[in-house]
Design an enzyme around this catalytic site. Structure first.
Site, PDB file in Angstrom:
ATOM      1  N   ASN A  36      -6.566  -7.345  -7.592  1.00 63.63           N
ATOM      2  CA  ASN A  36      -6.106  -6.026  -7.117  1.00 63.63           C
ATOM      3  C   ASN A  36      -7.473  -5.005  -6.942  1.00 63.63           C
ATOM      4  OD1 ASN A  36      -3.622  -7.047  -7.148  1.00 63.63           O
ATOM      5  ND2 ASN A  36      -2.853  -5.349  -8.386  1.00 63.63           N
ATOM      6  N   ARG A  37      -7.320  -4.323  -6.127  1.00 61.37           N
ATOM      7  CA  ARG A  37      -8.239  -3.123  -6.223  1.00 61.37           C
ATOM      8  C   ARG A  37      -8.148  -2.355  -7.586  1.00 61.37           C
ATOM      9  NH1 ARG A  37     -11.337  -3.067  -1.707  1.00 61.37           N
ATOM     10  NH2 ARG A  37     -10.081  -3.604   0.244  1.00 61.37           N
TER      11      ARG A  37
END
Ligand code: C5P
Length: 229
Positions: A36-37
């Site tokens: 994920n960012r």
């Protein structure tokens, strides 16, 4: 850990705080991963703020570019499984704040060697679910932290979705943040959040992530003080 509550000041001395932060990296092969960012900024700021109020603080972090805050016990992990194991290993804790952006899925069997790129031949990735660290800490029957705080990043119906998430995960508080692209929260230095408990919902103004962290740490200190007087 025996909790000790000093004087009238809102202090976290005698409290052990556990914080998760950053993304997790789930390997596809030795050079590729799913993630994920997440910059880790909010979680690191929370660990720093808790430590500043006197909590013995353990920061369990996925890969980020940030330096560990001073005075914090830092545990570096890569995967969700490693993060969960590190959390369990650092129990007992009085409070757990789960700010990590844990990957929801991992590749069932990561390849031992780099998967070769062959034209027209696309690797099929079989994904399996990762453990939910926030939920598993929340539903523990032994050594459950007295206060478990989760985050809910939402892009719409922020309060409604965050309330539902609090109940689903079994945590005590949820910090709900509006991450719709217009807010610039992702990777930025500011955050607009709501603090949601069973009893109340507070809406905080747009604040620096460091200020969100300070306020949250103060809320946690006030909670423990209230619970013990
Ligand atoms: O379900 P969702 O990912 O939106 O929930 C966000 C909250 O749950 C955050 O506090 C995050 O740190 C935590 N979480 C977790 N383990 C997961 C997924 C989310 O601890 N596998």
């Amino acid at each position: 850990i025996e909790a000790h509550f000093a004087g009238t000041a809102n202090t976290l001395s005698g409290i052990h705080a556990l914080v998760t932060a950053g993304p997790t990296h789930e390997p596809i092969d030795p050079v590729r991963y799913i993630a994920n960012r997440s910059s880790g900024k909010q979680g690191y700021a929370i660990a720093s703020a808790l430590s500043s109020l006197g909590a013995a603080t353990t920061l369990i972090s996925g890969p980020t570019t940030l330096a560990p805050p001073r005075g914090v016990k830092f545990v570096a992990v890569e995967t969700a499984h490693e993060m969960l194991a590190a959390c369990e290993k650092s129990l007992p804790a009085d409070v757990a704040v789960c700010a990590a952006a844990v990957a929801d899925w991992r590749v069932d069997h990561a390849a031992n060697q780099k998967i070769k790129k062959v034209a027209g031949n696309l690797p099929a990735l079989k994904l399996v679910e990762n453990p939910d660290i926030l939920q598993s800490l929340s539903i523990r029957t032994t050594a459950r932290p007295r206060l478990v705080v989760g985050f809910a990043a939402e892009t719409e119906k922020v309060l409604e979705h965050a309330q539902a998430k609090r109940l689903k995960k079994g945590c005590d508080w949820i910090v709900a943040n509006d991450v719709s692209p217009a807010t610039g929260v992702m990777g930025g230095d500011e955050n607009t959040v709501h603090l949601i408990s069973a009893a109340a919902t507070e809406t905080w103004p747009k604040l620096a992530k460091s200020e969100v962290a300070t306020r949250l740490a103060q809320k946690i200190a006030a909670h423990f003080k209230g619970a013990n007087t």
